[in-house]
Structure formats: C-alpha cells, structure tokens
Design a protein around this motif. Structure first.
Motif, mmCIF file in Angstrom:
data_model
loop_
_atom_site.group_PDB
_atom_site.id
_atom_site.type_symbol
_atom_site.label_atom_id
_atom_site.label_comp_id
_atom_site.label_asym_id
_atom_site.label_seq_id
_atom_site.Cartn_x
_atom_site.Cartn_y
_atom_site.Cartn_z
ATOM 1 N N LEU A 278 -6.543 16.781 -6.372
ATOM 2 C CA LEU A 278 -7.211 15.949 -5.367
ATOM 3 C C LEU A 278 -6.509 14.600 -5.213
ATOM 4 N N LEU A 279 -6.079 14.026 -6.327
ATOM 5 C CA LEU A 279 -5.356 12.749 -6.271
ATOM 6 C C LEU A 279 -4.037 12.899 -5.519
ATOM 7 N N ALA A 280 -3.366 14.026 -5.714
ATOM 8 C CA ALA A 280 -2.105 14.261 -5.017
ATOM 9 C C ALA A 280 -2.321 14.376 -3.511
ATOM 10 N N LEU A 281 -3.384 15.050 -3.105
ATOM 11 C CA LEU A 281 -3.682 15.156 -1.675
ATOM 12 C C LEU A 281 -4.017 13.789 -1.082
ATOM 13 N N ALA A 282 -4.738 12.968 -1.849
ATOM 14 C CA ALA A 282 -5.033 11.608 -1.387
ATOM 15 C C ALA A 282 -3.748 10.809 -1.230
ATOM 16 N N ALA A 283 -2.818 10.971 -2.184
ATOM 17 C CA ALA A 283 -1.537 10.271 -2.104
ATOM 18 C C ALA A 283 -0.768 10.697 -0.859
ATOM 19 N N ALA A 284 -0.792 11.991 -0.538
ATOM 20 C CA ALA A 284 -0.095 12.478 0.661
ATOM 21 C C ALA A 284 -0.643 11.824 1.920
ATOM 22 N N ALA A 285 -1.967 11.734 2.015
ATOM 23 C CA ALA A 285 -2.582 11.114 3.191
ATOM 24 C C ALA A 285 -2.233 9.637 3.279
ATOM 25 N N LEU A 286 -2.225 8.946 2.147
ATOM 26 C CA LEU A 286 -1.917 7.515 2.143
ATOM 27 C C LEU A 286 -0.447 7.255 2.473
ATOM 28 N N ILE A 287 0.438 8.130 2.013
ATOM 29 C CA ILE A 287 1.860 7.971 2.332
ATOM 30 C C ILE A 287 2.076 8.101 3.835
ATOM 31 N N LEU A 288 1.438 9.085 4.455
ATOM 32 C CA LEU A 288 1.567 9.249 5.906
ATOM 33 C C LEU A 288 0.994 8.042 6.657
ATOM 34 N N ARG A 289 -0.029 7.423 6.069
ATOM 35 C CA ARG A 289 -0.682 6.302 6.733
ATOM 36 C C ARG A 289 0.097 5.003 6.578
ATOM 37 N N PHE A 290 0.642 4.739 5.402
ATOM 38 C CA PHE A 290 1.180 3.412 5.131
ATOM 39 C C PHE A 290 2.704 3.348 4.958
ATOM 40 N N ALA A 291 3.353 4.446 4.632
ATOM 41 C CA ALA A 291 4.796 4.391 4.394
ATOM 42 C C ALA A 291 5.537 4.100 5.693
ATOM 43 N N PRO A 292 6.528 3.209 5.647
ATOM 44 C CA PRO A 292 7.287 2.892 6.865
ATOM 45 C C PRO A 292 8.115 4.085 7.324
ATOM 46 N N ARG A 293 8.309 4.152 8.619
ATOM 47 C CA ARG A 293 9.150 5.210 9.187
ATOM 48 C C ARG A 293 10.604 4.796 9.050
ATOM 49 N N VAL A 294 11.346 5.578 8.311
ATOM 50 C CA VAL A 294 12.752 5.275 8.053
ATOM 51 C C VAL A 294 13.600 6.358 8.690
ATOM 52 N N GLY A 295 14.671 5.930 9.371
ATOM 53 C CA GLY A 295 15.555 6.891 10.010
ATOM 54 C C GLY A 295 16.277 7.775 9.004
ATOM 55 N N LEU B 246 0.825 -1.201 0.000
ATOM 56 C CA LEU B 246 0.000 0.000 0.000
ATOM 57 C C LEU B 246 0.865 1.259 0.000
ATOM 58 N N ALA B 247 2.019 1.200 0.653
ATOM 59 C CA ALA B 247 2.927 2.344 0.660
ATOM 60 C C ALA B 247 3.442 2.628 -0.747
ATOM 61 N N ILE B 248 3.858 1.568 -1.447
ATOM 62 C CA ILE B 248 4.357 1.742 -2.818
ATOM 63 C C ILE B 248 3.230 2.179 -3.738
ATOM 64 N N LEU B 249 2.023 1.648 -3.503
ATOM 65 C CA LEU B 249 0.871 2.082 -4.283
ATOM 66 C C LEU B 249 0.582 3.564 -4.050
ATOM 67 N N SER B 250 0.782 4.027 -2.823
ATOM 68 C CA SER B 250 0.582 5.447 -2.517
ATOM 69 C C SER B 250 1.581 6.308 -3.281
ATOM 70 N N LEU B 251 2.822 5.847 -3.352
ATOM 71 C CA LEU B 251 3.840 6.573 -4.113
ATOM 72 C C LEU B 251 3.495 6.582 -5.601
ATOM 73 N N ALA B 252 3.004 5.442 -6.093
ATOM 74 C CA ALA B 252 2.603 5.361 -7.501
ATOM 75 C C ALA B 252 1.428 6.294 -7.784
ATOM 76 N N LEU B 253 0.519 6.432 -6.806
ATOM 77 C CA LEU B 253 -0.603 7.348 -6.979
ATOM 78 C C LEU B 253 -0.102 8.782 -7.086
ATOM 79 N N GLY B 254 0.907 9.123 -6.289
ATOM 80 C CA GLY B 254 1.508 10.450 -6.397
ATOM 81 C C GLY B 254 2.127 10.671 -7.763
ATOM 82 N N ALA B 255 2.837 9.652 -8.280
ATOM 83 C CA ALA B 255 3.419 9.753 -9.622
ATOM 84 C C ALA B 255 2.329 9.874 -10.678
#
Length: 273
Positions: A171-188, A9-18
């Motif tokens: 609107l799609l970009a804003l949705a992607a931002a919300a999904l990235i915050l929700r599903f993207a792993p926290r990386v140091g 889902l995180a990668i899908l969120s990035l793809a949605l942003g692209a």
C-alpha cells in the motif's frame, strides 16, 4: 517559490518508495518463522523465499535499467514502484508456498531499477552543490525502514498475520507511485542514453573488485538477518516484542555504522576504511 516545496515533496515521494522497498525486503526475513509455520515448510525451505527476492533484484536491476533508459523518468519511477506495490499485495493474498516464492521473485525485479534511478533523479533535480543531499534523502527511506518500518511490519505480522507484512509495504508503494506522478518534475528524455555502453565498465578490474566486496558483504549480512528471528525463537524464551525490538536495534546500528563509515571513508579513503 512554488517549485521548491513541490521538489521537496517529490524527493519525499521517492523516499517513501525506498521506505516501502526496505520494509518489504527486510520484513520478509523477520517474518520467516511465521510464514514457514503457516505454509507448512521448514525454516531453511522458507529461506528460499528470501533468495527468490534477491534473485529478482539481480535479474531485474540491469533489465529495468536498460529498458527504462529512454523513458521519461517520472513515469518510469511511478510504474516501477506501482508494480512493486501490486506484487506485494499479491504476495499478501495469494495462497501457497510456491506462489509466495514466485511473487517475491517478481517483487525483486523493480527493486534495483527504482532505487538507482530515484537517486539519480533526486540528484539531478537539485542544484549541483546539493546533489548529495538528494541521494541521501532517498536513501534515508531505506534507513528509516530498518528502524521503524520493519519492526512495525514484524509486529503486525505477529498480531494480525504475516501477510500484513507484505500488504502494508504494498500500500505504501502504491501511495508513493501516486505522489511521484503528482509532484515529480517532468524531465525530458536523454536521446543519447546508451545503457549497453555503460556495461563496458565491467571490464574495469576496480569495478569488479567493488562488486565482489559488495556481494560478499551483503551475502554475509543477509545470511545472518534472514534467520535472526528464527534463531531468537529457537534458542531463547524471548517475548513477542523482543523480535521487533531486535530488528529495530539492528536498523539503528546499521544507520550509525553507515554514518561512521562515510566519515571514515572521507578521512582515510575507500580501501583503508
């Protein structure tokens, strides 16, 4: 077991942003005749809107890369695509030609930084042997944008007004931002990141040659694509659906060409291919 679906889902969120970026970028070219007529400018003058976006990409890519090198990637990516979405919405609602050109310049600023870091983020999140898949899945968003997103945005622009061609990707970009915050792993954050040092690669003639080839190639591509809709309307009696169909055909051709070029490069090497 729970990490893998979340990672997808995180990668899908990035793809949605692209996808949002690709749709907005190319829809601005496909809708050029419509906003030129609505804003009372000529097609060549309206082409400056496209140029403004490209200038924003050129200026923004190195700046956002340097500023974001030591920021948490998850928040950095969400911020970039969120800003991109807001600026696209402003492009859709603010009046005037000059305002549109300025908004398109600002929209171009997060473009390069998001796509570059998103591909690295997706690659680093996967096992070493699957890193290429992460990059491919993010870039798939751009590919699908040319096949589906741009024609749909073009159709909406014709039927409901050209401003929808910017509002929908926003609107799609804003949705992607919300999904990235929700599903993207926290990386140091990498404390040793030195983006300024990486600019020394520009001393390498091979890097310069690659950049020149890319600039010439994309320059030719965008010169044709920017006025494709205008040329069709000016020289043919094509029905309204023909413009989105042609843009979709262009996207399919670009996709097949990318696949073919990748295979040719594997067989022959970079320069022979």
């Amino acid at each position: 077991m729970t990490r893998q679906p979340s990672l997808r889902l995180a990668i899908l969120s990035l793809a949605l942003g692209a996808f949002a970026i690709g749709t907005s970028e190319f829809a601005a070219m496909g809708l050029l005749p419509w906003y030129a007529a609505d804003l009372g400018v000529s097609d060549p003058q309206a082409g400056h809107v496209v140029s403004a976006y490209a200038l924003g990409v050129v200026v923004g890519a190195p700046i956002t890369s340097v500023l974001g090198a030591r920021l948490p990637r998850r928040r950095y990516l969400a911020a970039l695509i969120g800003i991109y979405g807001l600026i696209n919405l402003l492009s859709a609602v603010l009046p005037g030609y000059s305002t549109l050109a300025v908004m398109r310049f600002l929209a171009g600023l997060p473009h390069g930084g998001f796509l570059g870091v998103a591909m690295l983020f997706a690659a680093d999140a996967l096992p070493h042997e699957q890193r290429a898949k992460g990059v491919t899945h993010v870039m798939l968003g751009l590919t699908v944008a040319n096949i589906i997103g741009v024609p749909v945005a073009g159709w909406l622009g014709q039927e409901l007004g050209w401003r929808w061609g910017f509002a929908v990707p926003g609107l799609l970009a804003l949705a992607a931002a919300a999904l990235i915050l929700r599903f993207a792993p926290r990386v140091g954050v990498d404390p040793n990141a030195r983006p300024i040092e990486e600019l020394k690669a520009l001393r390498n003639p091979a890097v310069i040659l690659t950049l020149v080839v890319g600039a010439v190639g994309f320059g030719g591509l965008f010169a044709v694509y920017s006025y494709l809709s205008a040329a069709m309307l000016a020289t043919t009696a094509a029905p309204g659906w023909a413009v989105p169909a042609t843009l979709s055909a262009f996207g399919i051709g670009a996709t097949l060409g990318s696949i073919g070029a990748a295979r040719l490069t594997i067989r022959l090497g970079i320069f022979p291919s």
